[in-house]
Design a protein around this motif. Structure first.
Motif, PDB file in Angstrom:
ATOM      1  N   GLU A   1      -8.303   5.545  10.698  1.00  9.44           N
ATOM      2  CA  GLU A   1      -9.431   4.914  10.012  1.00  9.44           C
ATOM      3  C   GLU A   1      -8.987   3.834   9.045  1.00  9.44           C
ATOM      4  OE1 GLU A   1     -13.068   6.148   7.000  1.00  9.44           O
ATOM      5  OE2 GLU A   1     -12.181   7.677   8.288  1.00  9.44           O
ATOM      6  N   ARG A   2      -7.798   4.012   8.439  1.00  8.91           N
ATOM      7  CA  ARG A   2      -7.336   3.075   7.416  1.00  8.91           C
ATOM      8  C   ARG A   2      -5.853   2.804   7.614  1.00  8.91           C
ATOM      9  NH1 ARG A   2     -11.023   5.240   2.241  1.00  8.91           N
ATOM     10  NH2 ARG A   2     -12.939   5.215   3.490  1.00  8.91           N
ATOM     11  N   VAL A   3      -5.421   1.593   7.250  1.00  9.87           N
ATOM     12  CA  VAL A   3      -4.047   1.164   7.495  1.00  9.87           C
ATOM     13  C   VAL A   3      -3.472   0.509   6.248  1.00  9.87           C
ATOM     14  CG1 VAL A   3      -2.544  -0.382   8.833  1.00  9.87           C
ATOM     15  CG2 VAL A   3      -4.432   0.822   9.970  1.00  9.87           C
ATOM     16  N   TYR A   4      -2.262   0.923   5.902  1.00  9.85           N
ATOM     17  CA  TYR A   4      -1.452   0.182   4.932  1.00  9.85           C
ATOM     18  C   TYR A   4      -0.563  -0.726   5.761  1.00  9.85           C
ATOM     19  CZ  TYR A   4       2.471  -0.807   1.821  1.00  9.85           C
ATOM     20  OH  TYR A   4       3.468  -1.438   1.109  1.00  9.85           O
ATOM     21  N   LEU A   5      -0.737  -2.046   5.606  1.00  9.38           N
ATOM     22  CA  LEU A   5      -0.093  -3.001   6.499  1.00  9.38           C
ATOM     23  C   LEU A   5       0.989  -3.796   5.786  1.00  9.38           C
ATOM     24  CD1 LEU A   5      -0.032  -4.231   9.329  1.00  9.38           C
ATOM     25  CD2 LEU A   5      -1.791  -5.858   8.580  1.00  9.38           C
ATOM     26  N   PHE A   6       2.212  -3.560   6.219  1.00 12.37           N
ATOM     27  CA  PHE A   6       3.342  -4.364   5.769  1.00 12.37           C
ATOM     28  C   PHE A   6       3.224  -5.740   6.420  1.00 12.37           C
ATOM     29  CE2 PHE A   6       7.712  -5.898   6.168  1.00 12.37           C
ATOM     30  CZ  PHE A   6       8.201  -5.681   4.895  1.00 12.37           C
ATOM     31  N   SER A   7       3.459  -6.794   5.654  1.00  5.72           N
ATOM     32  CA  SER A   7       3.235  -8.146   6.163  1.00  5.72           C
ATOM     33  C   SER A   7       4.317  -8.578   7.153  1.00  5.72           C
ATOM     34  CB  SER A   7       3.186  -9.156   5.007  1.00  5.72           C
ATOM     35  OG  SER A   7       1.953  -9.097   4.343  1.00  5.72           O
TER      36      SER A   7
ATOM     37  N   VAL B   1      -1.511  11.723   7.240  1.00  5.24           N
ATOM     38  CA  VAL B   1      -0.683  10.524   7.238  1.00  5.24           C
ATOM     39  C   VAL B   1       0.091  10.396   8.546  1.00  5.24           C
ATOM     40  CG1 VAL B   1       1.143   9.252   6.052  1.00  5.24           C
ATOM     41  CG2 VAL B   1      -0.431  10.693   4.739  1.00  5.24           C
ATOM     42  N   ARG B   2      -0.016   9.224   9.135  1.00  5.30           N
ATOM     43  CA  ARG B   2       0.816   8.855  10.272  1.00  5.30           C
ATOM     44  C   ARG B   2       1.711   7.700   9.811  1.00  5.30           C
ATOM     45  NH1 ARG B   2      -2.428   7.572  15.500  1.00  5.30           N
ATOM     46  NH2 ARG B   2      -2.447   9.851  15.656  1.00  5.30           N
ATOM     47  N   ALA B   3       3.001   7.803  10.052  1.00  6.46           N
ATOM     48  CA  ALA B   3       3.957   6.813   9.570  1.00  6.46           C
ATOM     49  C   ALA B   3       4.584   6.078  10.739  1.00  6.46           C
ATOM     50  CB  ALA B   3       5.045   7.480   8.735  1.00  6.46           C
ATOM     51  N   LEU B   4       4.557   4.760  10.672  1.00  8.46           N
ATOM     52  CA  LEU B   4       5.141   3.926  11.725  1.00  8.46           C
ATOM     53  C   LEU B   4       6.530   3.468  11.289  1.00  8.46           C
ATOM     54  CD1 LEU B   4       4.275   2.436  14.467  1.00  8.46           C
ATOM     55  CD2 LEU B   4       4.078   0.419  12.993  1.00  8.46           C
ATOM     56  N   THR B   5       7.508   3.665  12.163  1.00  7.74           N
ATOM     57  CA  THR B   5       8.868   3.225  11.879  1.00  7.74           C
ATOM     58  C   THR B   5       9.573   2.902  13.185  1.00  7.74           C
ATOM     59  OG1 THR B   5      11.015   3.865  10.917  1.00  7.74           O
ATOM     60  CG2 THR B   5       9.660   5.632  11.844  1.00  7.74           C
ATOM     61  N   ARG B   6      10.560   2.039  13.106  1.00  8.63           N
ATOM     62  CA  ARG B   6      11.304   1.681  14.316  1.00  8.63           C
ATOM     63  C   ARG B   6      12.270   2.783  14.739  1.00  8.63           C
ATOM     64  NH1 ARG B   6      13.052  -4.344  12.550  1.00  8.63           N
ATOM     65  NH2 ARG B   6      13.216  -3.222  10.573  1.00  8.63           N
TER      66      ARG B   6
ATOM     67  N   ARG C   1      -7.522   9.813   8.849  1.00  9.60           N
ATOM     68  CA  ARG C   1      -6.114   9.590   9.181  1.00  9.60           C
ATOM     69  C   ARG C   1      -5.747   8.178   8.742  1.00  9.60           C
ATOM     70  NH1 ARG C   1      -4.865  11.072  14.983  1.00  9.60           N
ATOM     71  NH2 ARG C   1      -4.670  13.134  14.012  1.00  9.60           N
ATOM     72  N   ILE C   2      -4.625   8.063   8.051  1.00 10.56           N
ATOM     73  CA  ILE C   2      -4.169   6.777   7.536  1.00 10.56           C
ATOM     74  C   ILE C   2      -2.819   6.453   8.142  1.00 10.56           C
ATOM     75  CG2 ILE C   2      -3.495   5.495   5.466  1.00 10.56           C
ATOM     76  CD1 ILE C   2      -5.422   7.261   3.874  1.00 10.56           C
ATOM     77  N   LEU C   3      -2.701   5.241   8.688  1.00  9.44           N
ATOM     78  CA  LEU C   3      -1.426   4.774   9.217  1.00  9.44           C
ATOM     79  C   LEU C   3      -0.700   3.964   8.158  1.00  9.44           C
ATOM     80  CD1 LEU C   3       0.533   4.390  11.639  1.00  9.44           C
ATOM     81  CD2 LEU C   3      -0.711   2.261  12.128  1.00  9.44           C
TER      82      LEU C   3
END
Length: 293
Positions: free
Chosen positions: A70-76, A33-38, A8-10
């Motif tokens: 397990e893995r994250v794409y991180l917006f700064s 895919v799990r997507a984080l949004t406001r 699973r990737i955030l």
């Protein structure tokens, strides 16, 4: 990339310019895919994506989204980087890919998000794009749609720009493939492009002339401020009324070795990571032609 089906990737910043491309590529690769949004209600992401609410500026709101990831794409987001990275480590995340900037490569500033991830003990990769080809879209599109004209200074000053799809392609490779740990990739297009050439490429994509009117920085600033939104917020920085990097650019934090030429080089990293040359500005203009109609 069958490995993508096993994890699973955030994706943070999932509804952003690059984030949407990251989500789409991961979905096509078969990742969970799990997507984080406001604002999940307005996310408009593929139906197989799990959309969750959270805000990187409020780290506690991100904790639940990190569970089982397990893995994250991180917006700064610099001010909360250490808290978010610590939460990721506690949740069992193993790999983080950071969306950073080529200005770090050039030594113009440091990125606290990069530092936090490096010091976490997790696998890390930094993705450092030069200017986004899309940055001027929000500024130019209204006048192109209404008058087929662009009013902006710096007609023949070369710019180093990269297609957002290429940024996402490198980020996804680093998320899904091994061999990218400990690497910082500086991303550019295939060559420098001037404002005048950009406007001509948009006209070619539309199939009709788009007029370019060079104006002073002061007038361009006035027009951008009046436009509101991103244009107003970015006017001073984009037009050179404020310096990029602030005190860090002067070496206040020990990063005094500045290399402006790094921002004017064509870097090979997109092709080395993805196996294909970076997209040109003309390709970007064709991809976005609907935005100018």
């Amino acid at each position: 990339m069958n490995e993508g089906t096993q994890m699973r990737i955030l994706v943070t910043g999932a509804t952003g310019i690059v984030g949407r491309h990251v989500v789409d590529r991961l979905v096509r690769a078969g990742a969970d895919v799990r997507a984080l949004t406001r604002n999940p209600a307005e996310a408009n992401l593929p139906p197989q994506v799990e959309v969750v609410e959270g805000d990187l500026t409020a780290p506690a709101s991100v904790a639940a989204a990190l569970e089982g990831v397990e893995r994250v794409y991180l917006f700064s987001v610099e001010e909360s980087a250490r808290e978010v990275v610590a939460l990721a480590a506690q949740a069992g995340v193993r790999r983080i890919v950071v969306l950073s900037a080529a200005s770090v490569t050039a030594g113009l500033h440091t990125n606290p998000v990069e530092r936090a991830v490096e010091e976490s003990g997790l696998e890390w990769t930094h993705v450092r794009p030069c200017g986004f080809m899309t940055n001027l879209l929000q500024i130019w599109a209204p006048s192109i749609r209404a008058e087929r004209v662009v009013r902006y200074p710096f007609a023949d000053e070369p710019m180093n720009l990269v297609h957002e799809a290429d940024i996402a392609a490198v980020a996804v490779a680093a998320l899904l493939e091994d061999g990218h740990h400990g690497r910082a990739y500086t991303l550019t297009g295939p060559g420098l492009v001037t404002i005048r050439e950009q406007v001509a490429a948009i006209g070619d994509a539309l199939g009709e002339p788009v007029r370019y009117e060079e104006v002073t920085r002061e007038l361009a600033r006035e027009l951008m401020k009046a436009q509101g939104g991103f244009a107003a917020e970015s006017a001073d920085l984009m037009l050179g009324f404020v310096e990029y990097g602030g005190d860090a650019a002067k070496g206040a934090d020990g990063y005094a070795d500045q290399d402006w030429s790094a921002l004017m080089r064509v870097w090979p990293d997109v092709e080395q990571v993805t196996g294909r040359p970076p997209r040109s500005y003309a390709e970007w203009a064709r991809d976005h032609v609907a935005d100018f109609r």
